[in-house]
Design an enzyme around this catalytic site. Structure first.
Site, PDB file in Angstrom:
ATOM      1  CE  LYS A 107      98.332  41.069  14.822  1.00  0.00           C
ATOM      2  NZ  LYS A 107      97.085  40.881  14.084  1.00  0.00           N
ATOM      3  CB  THR A 136      95.193  43.821  15.705  1.00  0.00           C
ATOM      4  OG1 THR A 136      94.972  42.605  14.983  1.00  0.00           O
ATOM      5  CG2 THR A 136      94.214  43.942  16.834  1.00  0.00           C
ATOM      6  CG  ASP A 137      96.013  42.099  10.578  1.00  0.00           C
ATOM      7  OD1 ASP A 137      96.103  41.593  11.715  1.00  0.00           O
ATOM      8  OD2 ASP A 137      95.445  41.539   9.626  1.00  0.00           O
TER       9      ASP A 137
HETATM   10  N1  ASP Z   1      92.584  41.296   9.822  1.00  0.00           N
HETATM   11  C1  ASP Z   1      92.085  42.047  10.952  1.00  0.00           C
HETATM   12  C2  ASP Z   1      92.446  43.500  10.748  1.00  0.00           C
HETATM   13  O1  ASP Z   1      93.518  43.932  10.981  1.00  0.00           O
HETATM   14  C3  ASP Z   1      92.622  41.527  12.224  1.00  0.00           C
HETATM   15  C4  ASP Z   1      92.161  42.230  13.462  1.00  0.00           C
HETATM   16  O2  ASP Z   1      91.312  43.084  13.476  1.00  0.00           O
HETATM   17  O3  ASP Z   1      92.696  41.865  14.507  1.00  0.00           O
HETATM   18  O4  ASP Z   1      91.605  44.229  10.356  1.00  0.00           O
END
Ligand code: ASP
Length: 389
Positions: free
Chosen positions: A190, A111-112
Site C-alpha cells: 500500500k 487495505t492498511d
Molecule cells: N483502516 C482500514 C483497514 O485497513 C482501511 C481499509 O479498509 O481500507 O482496515
C-alpha cells in the site's frame, strides 16, 4: 439501499440470497473486515465495521453473473488488528475451502495491512491449485466514489475464471475506473494513504490487469490453476520478530532492548543500499552472539540491498547482518516470523529466508518495473492528453 429517518439517517444494505446456477464456478468469499465490510455511521461520521459478506453481495448483485458465491465472515476487524491468530485461521479456512472444491477464494480485508497478510498467506498457503484473491476498498460502499463494488467484481472474476493460482491482491489500477491490477502477494505494498489506486507492485510489474470483461496477463511466469486439490498449509509463526526502521542518530539501545526482551529475529529497514550508523555495530554483534537473526532490507522499497558496495556493508555482514535481497521490509518480517516458527537453527532459518517461496526475492528488477502500471506511463499519457485538449 434504504435511507430512512429524518434526523438520524439509517443506512442498510439488504442481505440477498445468492441465486444458484450449476453451470457457474463456485467461489468462496472469506470476510475479515476493513472498509470493504464497513459503512459510514451518519450519527458520528465515522466508518464502522457493519456489513456481513451476505450484505456485501446484496450491494453488488452483478456478482451472480460471474459465479456461485458463498460467503463466510471470519472476523470483523480493521486490518491493524490482524495478527498471527487471524493469519493462521485464514490460512486454515483457505485450505478447507480448497479441499471442498471451490474454484477460487476471495478474502475481504482492510487495505492498511493487506500486504502483510498477502505475504504471510503466500508462505502459509503454498502452491494453491486455485486463485487466492485479497480485496479491499479505500472508500466505504455507501460513498459515491467507493471502489468496493468494482474491486469486488474484479476479485470475484479473478477467483472464478483466471488461471493464476497464486495469492494476489486485486485493487484499483489507475484512478480512472477502467481496470484493476492483480499483484503478487509478496511484491505488493500500500503506497498512498487515501488514493483508491494505492497498491503497487514493487521492484516488479503486476501479474495481470482485470476488467469486468476480461483478465489480461502482463507476464507469463505465474503459477497455473490445477485440477487437483493438493495444497500445503504451513502455519508456523514466531511472534518474537520485529522491524526496526533506521533513522540517523538511532541509538544502540533500540537493538539491545529487543535482544533483552527475547526477540529472536530483527528485520532492519536500512538507508540506501542497506545501512545503519556505526554506533549500532556493537549491538548488532551482540545480537549475533545471542543467536538473534538479523536481516537487512531497504527503506527505498524499490531495489536490492547491496552490502558489498561500501566497506560499511561488509563490516555489517561480518557482524552477522544478512542482506535480504529485494524482499520488502514487511515481507521479510513475516517470512522471518514464519521461518523462526519452524526452526531455531539459525543456518536453517537463513536457508529458508534466502530461498524464494512465492516471488518474494527476484533475480532482477525489470527495467520498466518502476514506471509501467505504477501510476506511470499509461496514466501519464492519459494526463497529458487532458492538458492538450
Ligand atoms: N483502516 C482500514 C483497514 O485497513 C482501511 C481499509 O479498509 O481500507 O482496515
Amino acid at each position: 439501499i434504504v435511507i430512512s429517518g429524518r434526523k438520524e439517517a439509517h443506512y442498510k444494505i439488504p442481505e440477498k440470497e445468492f441465486p444458484y446456477d450449476p453451470a457457474k464456478p463456485k467461489v468462496k468469499l472469506l470476510g475479515t473486515g476493513g472498509t470493504i465490510a464497513s459503512r459510514l455511521d451518519y450519527r458520528t461520521g465515522a466508518v464502522i465495521p457493519a456489513f456481513s459478506p451476505g450484505e456485501l453481495y446484496g450491494s453488488v448483485p452483478e456478482l451472480a453473473d460471474i459465479c456461485n458465491l458463498e460467503t463466510e465472515k471470519l472476523f470483523g476487524v480493521f486490518s491493524e488488528n490482524m495478527g498471527p491468530e487471524q493469519y493462521i485461521a485464514t490460512a486454515k479456512a483457505i485450505g478447507r475451502e480448497i479441499e471442498k472444491g471451490v474454484q477460487g477464494v476471495v478474502i475481504g480485508h482492510g487495505t492498511d495491512t493487506m500486504h502483510h497478510t498477502a505475504a504471510i498467506l503466500s508462505f502459509m498457503v503454498q502452491d494453491p491449485p486455485v486463485p487466492i484473491v485479497m480485496v479491499g476498498s479505500q472508500r466505504s460502499s455507501d460513498r459515491p466514489s467507493s471502489d468496493a463494488a468494482l474491486n469486488l467484481m474484479h476479485s470475484v472474476k479473478t477467483a472464478a475464471e483466471s488461471d493464476i493460482a497464486e495469492v494476489m491482491v486485486c485493487m484499483f489500477g489507475p484512478t480512472s475506473d477502467t481496470y484493476g491490477l492483480l499483484h503478487r502477494g509478496t511484491r505488493v505494498r500500500k503506497m498512498h494513504s487515501s488514493y483508491r489506486s494505492t497498491f503497487r507492485t514493487v521492484s516488479d510489474i503486476p501479474i495481470a490487469m482485470v476488467s469486468r470483461e476480461k483478465i489480461t496477463p502482463i507476464r507469463q511466469d505465474y503459477k497455473r490453476r490445477r485440477a487437483d486439490r493438493a495444497v500445503k498449509i504451513d502455519t508456523s509463526f514466531d511472534e518474537r520478530v520485529s522491524i526496526v526502521y533506521y533513522y540517523p542518530n538511532m541509538k544502540p539501545d533500540i537493538i539491545d532492548s529487543l535482544i533483552d526482551n527475547g526477540y529472536r529475529g530483527i528485520v532492519i529497514a536500512g538507508t540506501g543500499l542497506g545501512h545503519v550508523n556505526k554506533p549500532l555495530y556493537p549491538a548488532l554483534k551482540r545480537a549475533r552472539d545471542k543467536g538473534v537473526a538479523v536481516y537487512m532490507t531497504v527503506q527505498t522499497l524499490w531495489g536490492y540491498v547491496q552490502m558489498y558496495v561500501y566497506d560499511t556493508g561488509r563490516d555489517m555482514m561480518e557482524l552477522g547482518v544478512i542482506p535480504a535481497a529485494n524482499m520488502l521490509p514487511e515481507v521479510a518480517y513475516v517470512k522471518l516470523a514464519w521461518a523462526l516458527g519452524k526452526t531455531s537453527d539459525i543456518e536453517e532459518v537463513r536457508k529458508i529466508m534466502l530461498t524464494p517461496v512465492a516471488g518474494e526475492i527476484t533475480e532482477r528488477e525489470p527495467s520498466n518495473g518502476y514506471l509501467i502500471f505504477q501510476g506511470g506511463v499509461p496514466e501519464v499519457e492519459a494526463f497529458i492528453s487532458t492538458i492538450k485538449k
